[in-house]
Design an enzyme around this catalytic site. Structure first.
Site, PDB file in Angstrom:
ATOM      1  N   THR A 173      28.314  79.970  30.603  1.00 45.71           N
ATOM      2  CA  THR A 173      28.176  81.486  29.771  1.00 45.71           C
ATOM      3  C   THR A 173      26.972  81.473  28.759  1.00 45.71           C
ATOM      4  OG1 THR A 173      29.479  80.435  28.164  1.00 45.71           O
ATOM      5  CG2 THR A 173      30.330  81.876  29.762  1.00 45.71           C
TER       6      THR A 173
ATOM      7  N   SER B  38      23.908  74.741  20.218  1.00 50.92           N
ATOM      8  CA  SER B  38      24.695  76.284  21.041  1.00 50.92           C
ATOM      9  C   SER B  38      23.872  76.211  21.858  1.00 50.92           C
ATOM     10  CB  SER B  38      25.559  76.846  19.567  1.00 50.92           C
ATOM     11  OG  SER B  38      23.787  77.518  19.987  1.00 50.92           O
ATOM     12  N   LYS B  39      24.988  77.350  22.491  1.00 49.84           N
ATOM     13  CA  LYS B  39      24.092  77.983  24.159  1.00 49.84           C
ATOM     14  C   LYS B  39      22.365  78.368  24.050  1.00 49.84           C
ATOM     15  CE  LYS B  39      27.520  76.952  26.886  1.00 49.84           C
ATOM     16  NZ  LYS B  39      28.692  77.703  27.893  1.00 49.84           N
ATOM     17  N   ARG B  40      22.582  79.151  22.398  1.00 51.81           N
ATOM     18  CA  ARG B  40      20.905  79.355  22.356  1.00 51.81           C
ATOM     19  C   ARG B  40      19.683  78.772  22.040  1.00 51.81           C
ATOM     20  NH1 ARG B  40      25.483  82.408  21.175  1.00 51.81           N
ATOM     21  NH2 ARG B  40      26.023  81.063  19.122  1.00 51.81           N
TER      22      ARG B  40
END
Ligand code: GLU
Length: 459
Positions: A21, A215-217
């Site tokens: 994701t 985070s993935k961001r």
């Protein structure tokens, strides 16, 4: 169910089950590395399971990023599964749980749309022995009859993960501490399904430098970004292994084999670890220093081929500058920064001396002297003469240095070498003149020295 879930495997089996994701960040990959090191250490298997059941958020490109990251880091795995392919199996287990009275259908209270499946919580104390944190107990009563499927054919994470871990005969679950609170729910489900509870090890968080959670961001901290910037995979593994783990001694630089030999879950800390980009750079530099000349050249070459500099760094220039790069480059991207600073501009084919060269060619300490420009022209002509006598095959940094050195010693090093360096680079600051001469080759070097001599000579 008990029969199909029986552990028919032997030895250690660990898993890395990322959800596709978002781009892999350093915290995710650190989990993969700890599982990898643990599996290797115990001669066990690493199972990669792409947990892609959230169809809305899962993306093929993220799955590709995960697999590419593992490949780049040279983390081998023994099996690759996709959770979405196991939907029928999850549903079968869910139905059996309902039949056996461990779960039941319930109206969804809010909108009254459709029915969810709730777990019939036995409301007990669950205690597990975490390999990093010791005994952890939870009162599960407060979890109530938690939802394990959004609909009878849509099992949720807890059920899917428990069924998959059991079917895949996972012996050790090594994952981030953000999953600790999931563990009692998952143990209750294991007990209801009658499968073994694996050993758990919950890793400390990895925080960004500003102490926020990764985070993935956080794009800059993605594995893809490190790869693109020219880090060595073994340096990244080495650095990330130290985020939360340290060996018995104070050693910090490890090859893969050395890490595997030293790695031990009991030496993983419980407190959060902070990502330190400077330290990562330093570790990369140490790994670069350990490479053979051939491997070093190949590593830089691969970066340059993927990120061509405005002035191409190749052929004899690349070979001649390699020793200097070895001293200065900590990460391949430093070459791009050097190019930006103009350090490779002397290699431009349309090179010419700047406007004020006549003055700038003179060694700064001598600029006030009357005959300074004449002297400078004389030194440049003599340097050209000395180098003209050098056969092409001796035109290396060392050969050039040996040819010029006695003259420079005799006339003054700064007096001779400053103008030579300036003649070749057109800059006050540059690489040393011998390396630049070798990089340019004999013909171009002589041409520049003669042009500079003419420029310095008073009219
Ligand atoms: N897919 C879950 C995640 O990415 C796996 C968690 C687990 O290790 O059980 O967080």
């Amino acid at each position: 169910m008990k029969r199909t879930m029986q552990n028919t495997h032997h030895g250690v089996r660990v898993r890395f089950p990322p959800s596709p994701t978002g781009a892999m960040h350093l915290g995710n990959i650190r989990t993969a590395i700890f599982n990898h090191l643990f599996a290797q250490r115990h001669g066990g298997a690493l199972i990669v399971r792409i947990e892609d059941t959230d169809a809305a958020r899962s993306k093929k490109e993220y799955e590709e990023d995960i697999l590419a990251s593992l490949a780049w880091l040279n983390i081998p795995y023994d099996e690759l599964h996709r959770q979405s392919a196991r939907a029928a199996r999850h549903q079968e287990c869910l139905e059996r749980m309902i039949q056996e009275g461990h779960a039941y259908l319930a109206e969804e209270n809010q909108e009254g749309t459709g029915r969810v499946v709730r777990f019939k919580n036995p409301k007990k104390t669950v205690t597990f022995h975490d390999l990093i944190r010791g005994a952890i107990s939870f009162e599960t009563a407060e979890l109530g009859d938690f939802v394990i499927a959004r609909a009878p054919d849509r099992p949720l994470y807890h059920l899917a993960v428990v069924v998959d871990d059991a079917d895949m005969a996972i012996t050790h679950i090594i994952r981030g501490e953000d999953h600790i609170s999931n563990t009692p729910r998952q143990i209750l489900l294991q007990e209801a399904l009658g499968v073994a509870t694996p050993q758990y090890a919950h890793l400390p968080l990895v925080l960004a430098q500003d102490k926020t959670k990764l985070s993935k961001r956080s794009g800059a901290l993605s594995i893809a970004a490190l790869r693109d910037r020219g880090y060595l995979p073994d340096a990244v593994i080495n650095y990330l292994a130290l985020l939360g783990w340290h060996p018995e001694d104070d050693r910090e630089i490890f090859s893969r084999e050395e890490l595997v030999a030293a790695f031990d879950l009991s030496r993983v800390q419980t407190g959060a670890a902070t990502f330190d980009p400077k330290k990562l750079r330093w570790v990369n530099k140490q790994h670069l220093a350990r490479l053979s000349d051939e491997a070093y050249a190949a590593h830089l070459r691969a970066y340059l081929d993927a990120h061509p500099l405005p002035v191409p760094l190749e052929g004899r220039a690349f070979a001649a500058l390699l020793p200097l790069l070895r001293e200065r480059v900590e990460v391949c991207e430093d070459m791009a920064a050097m190019a930006e600073e103009g350090e490779f501009d002397f290699l431009r084919e349309d090179f010419s001396l700047p406007e004020a060269a006549a003055e700038a060619l003179v060694f700064p300490k001598k600029r006030d002297e009357k005959d300074a420009r004449e002297e400078t022209a004389r030194h440049l002509e003599e340097a050209a003469r000395l180098l003209d006598a050098l056969p092409e095959e001796a035109f290396t940094a060392e050969g050039v240095k040996n040819a010029l050195w006695p003259y420079a010693e005799q006339e003054g090093r700064g007096e001779v070498l400053w103008p030579v360096r300036y003649a070749l680079s057109g800059r006050d600051r540059s690489f040393d003149p011998f390396s630049m001469a070798a990089a340019l080759g004999k013909e171009e070097t002589l041409a520049r020295l003669r042009r500079a001599a003419a420029c310095a000579a008073p009219a």
